[in-house]
Motif scaffolding. Structure first.
Motif, mmCIF file in Angstrom:
data_model
loop_
_atom_site.group_PDB
_atom_site.id
_atom_site.type_symbol
_atom_site.label_atom_id
_atom_site.label_comp_id
_atom_site.label_asym_id
_atom_site.label_seq_id
_atom_site.Cartn_x
_atom_site.Cartn_y
_atom_site.Cartn_z
ATOM 1 N N THR A 36 0.953 -0.708 0.377
ATOM 2 C CA THR A 36 0.282 -0.250 0.066
ATOM 3 C C THR A 36 0.895 1.355 -0.324
ATOM 4 N N VAL A 37 0.368 2.720 -0.465
ATOM 5 C CA VAL A 37 0.888 2.982 -0.136
ATOM 6 C C VAL A 37 1.701 3.932 1.251
ATOM 7 N N GLN B 147 4.985 1.787 1.601
ATOM 8 C CA GLN B 147 5.383 2.429 1.267
ATOM 9 C C GLN B 147 6.201 3.462 1.623
ATOM 10 N N MET B 148 5.406 4.604 2.062
ATOM 11 C CA MET B 148 6.041 5.800 2.657
ATOM 12 C C MET B 148 5.970 5.457 3.827
ATOM 13 N N ASP B 149 5.682 4.222 4.699
ATOM 14 C CA ASP B 149 6.184 3.923 6.356
ATOM 15 C C ASP B 149 8.348 3.275 5.379
ATOM 16 N N VAL B 150 8.056 3.188 4.751
ATOM 17 C CA VAL B 150 9.499 2.803 4.329
ATOM 18 C C VAL B 150 10.574 3.421 3.828
ATOM 19 N N LEU B 151 9.668 4.877 3.580
ATOM 20 C CA LEU B 151 10.751 6.123 2.563
ATOM 21 C C LEU B 151 11.083 6.100 4.168
ATOM 22 N N THR B 152 10.406 6.322 5.226
ATOM 23 C CA THR B 152 10.987 7.008 6.749
ATOM 24 C C THR B 152 11.724 6.249 6.961
ATOM 25 N N HIS C 204 12.067 8.502 -3.740
ATOM 26 C CA HIS C 204 11.620 7.288 -3.609
ATOM 27 C C HIS C 204 10.428 6.547 -4.368
ATOM 28 N N PHE C 205 9.072 7.411 -4.843
ATOM 29 C CA PHE C 205 8.603 6.272 -5.974
ATOM 30 C C PHE C 205 8.447 6.005 -7.146
ATOM 31 N N SER C 206 9.656 6.574 -6.934
ATOM 32 C CA SER C 206 10.284 6.582 -8.721
ATOM 33 C C SER C 206 11.190 5.024 -8.682
ATOM 34 N N TYR C 207 12.112 5.191 -7.790
ATOM 35 C CA TYR C 207 13.046 4.447 -7.601
ATOM 36 C C TYR C 207 11.947 2.989 -7.441
ATOM 37 N N ILE C 208 10.671 2.575 -6.777
ATOM 38 C CA ILE C 208 9.523 1.763 -6.713
ATOM 39 C C ILE C 208 9.276 1.480 -8.203
ATOM 40 N N LYS C 209 8.797 2.630 -8.684
ATOM 41 C CA LYS C 209 8.572 2.758 -10.311
ATOM 42 C C LYS C 209 9.506 1.612 -10.816
ATOM 43 N N ARG C 210 11.070 1.734 -10.898
ATOM 44 C CA ARG C 210 11.658 1.428 -11.635
ATOM 45 C C ARG C 210 11.552 -0.013 -11.459
ATOM 46 N N LEU C 211 11.656 -0.247 -10.548
ATOM 47 C CA LEU C 211 11.557 -2.144 -9.571
ATOM 48 C C LEU C 211 10.758 -2.812 -10.469
ATOM 49 N N LYS C 212 9.936 -2.585 -11.047
ATOM 50 C CA LYS C 212 8.451 -3.330 -11.567
ATOM 51 C C LYS C 212 9.213 -3.565 -12.888
ATOM 52 N N ASP D 180 3.453 -7.773 12.120
ATOM 53 C CA ASP D 180 2.283 -8.715 12.198
ATOM 54 C C ASP D 180 1.742 -8.290 11.015
ATOM 55 N N GLY D 181 1.912 -8.886 9.620
ATOM 56 C CA GLY D 181 1.470 -8.439 8.494
ATOM 57 C C GLY D 181 1.003 -6.941 7.552
ATOM 58 N N GLU D 182 1.352 -6.214 8.784
ATOM 59 C CA GLU D 182 0.721 -4.835 8.164
ATOM 60 C C GLU D 182 2.246 -3.560 7.619
ATOM 61 N N LYS D 183 2.691 -3.650 9.277
ATOM 62 C CA LYS D 183 3.271 -2.842 9.394
ATOM 63 C C LYS D 183 4.350 -2.744 8.862
ATOM 64 N N ALA D 184 5.704 -1.953 8.083
ATOM 65 C CA ALA D 184 6.598 -1.723 7.714
ATOM 66 C C ALA D 184 8.116 -1.508 8.596
ATOM 67 N N SER D 185 8.408 -2.647 8.897
ATOM 68 C CA SER D 185 9.726 -2.244 9.440
ATOM 69 C C SER D 185 11.152 -3.079 9.125
ATOM 70 N N GLY D 186 11.003 -2.719 7.766
ATOM 71 C CA GLY D 186 12.421 -2.755 7.153
ATOM 72 C C GLY D 186 11.704 -3.726 6.075
ATOM 73 N N VAL D 187 13.049 -3.444 5.316
ATOM 74 C CA VAL D 187 13.260 -4.114 4.075
ATOM 75 C C VAL D 187 14.323 -5.507 3.240
ATOM 76 N N VAL D 188 13.785 -6.319 3.125
ATOM 77 C CA VAL D 188 15.363 -6.906 2.238
ATOM 78 C C VAL D 188 15.254 -7.065 0.553
ATOM 79 N N SER D 189 16.452 -6.496 0.242
ATOM 80 C CA SER D 189 17.026 -7.145 -0.719
ATOM 81 C C SER D 189 17.429 -8.043 -1.689
ATOM 82 N N LEU D 190 17.278 -8.523 -2.791
ATOM 83 C CA LEU D 190 18.033 -9.086 -4.052
ATOM 84 C C LEU D 190 18.429 -7.942 -5.058
ATOM 85 N N ASN D 191 19.727 -8.058 -5.388
ATOM 86 C CA ASN D 191 20.003 -7.551 -6.815
ATOM 87 C C ASN D 191 21.149 -7.994 -7.393
#
Length: 260
Positions: free
Chosen positions: A17-18, A21-26, A48-56, A69-80
């Protein structure tokens, strides 16, 4: 007293959700995360949103939001740099500074299994700046071997910083997998990590395909516009004016709708 289970769901950032995604930016802009990054400038909303768009459109990257708990963003893991030919990839993760208590270690176990079993990779690499010795030590605990150190490799806070290069093979991980899983199952039995279910991913993939198709058609539309103006301006310009007029009417109707 019975312990309360914590569970974390990994969801592709492109279908979050937006608000998530905004919580990830924070989190990306928090001091604890920026201090561990190559580039520590404060990231803007558009960036931030340009980055997400490029990922698609990038099949060589997978970025998952860690949802507590399936809802609150608490981090990110990436494979590059996912390389299916040579069966290797790079990875990184970061957590909200309030997430503690073994989450990082369990996440590492979870992703190693995913990379080597599900994605069928043979090698996983990562880079860690020299000011994060604890992260280097954690990776080594799970089979990563230091394969090089580049002195004075990046610039942070007006000084040159070195970077550790680490890697683990599928064989390295399989040799210690059962031991590490057993160890951390005892240490943190109250944490579970799962992937978002496939049905959610499938339902959003159709939307992603529509968005991708529309973006391509925008290019086609602009090419058609350019051609018509160059070849027949007397006929095309009145049509463009009419399109702009109708777009204005649509904007006015949209404002009326929002004010209701």
């Amino acid at each position: 007293m019975e312990k309360i289970m914590r569970y974390y769901k990994l969801r592709n950032i492109c279908i979050c959700t937006v608000e998530q995604q905004m919580d990830v930016l924070t989190i990306r802009n928090s001091n604890s995360v920026r201090n561990s990054m190559y580039n520590e400038h404060e990231i803007g909303v558009n960036e931030h949103f340009s980055y997400i768009k490029r990922l698609k459109e990038d099949s060589r990257q997978k970025v998952f939001v860690i949802l507590r708990d399936g809802e609150k963003a608490s981090g990110v893991v990436s494979l590059n740099q996912i390389d299916t030919l040579h069966k290797k990839a790079d990875w990184a993760f970061y957590l909200d500074e309030n997430e503690r208590g073994g989450v990082g270690s369990l996440l590492e176990i979870f992703m190693l299994d995913f990379v080597f079993s599900k994605l069928e990779m043979e090698k996983l690499n990562c880079e860690v700046i020299e000011t994060n010795p604890n992260v280097v030590a954690m990776h080594k605990k799970f089979g990563f071997v230091e394969e090089g150190f580049r002195r004075s490799n990046i610039e942070k806070d007006n000084e040159r910083i070195g970077v550790h290069f680490l890697g683990v093979t599928k064989g390295d991980w399989n040799a210690m997998r059962e031991t590490r899983i057993s160890e951390f199952s005892r240490k943190v039995p109250d944490i579970e990590i799962i992937f978002d279910n496939e049905e959610v991913n499938a339902s959003h993939s159709v939307i992603d395909k529509i968005q991708s198709a529309r973006s391509k058609n925008n290019i086609n539309w602009m090419s058609l516009l350019r051609l018509s103006v160059e070849k027949s301006p007397s006929q095309s310009l009145p049509l463009i004016k009419e399109i702009m007029k109708i777009d204005g009417e649509i904007n006015d109707l949209t404002k009326d709708l929002l004010e209701e």
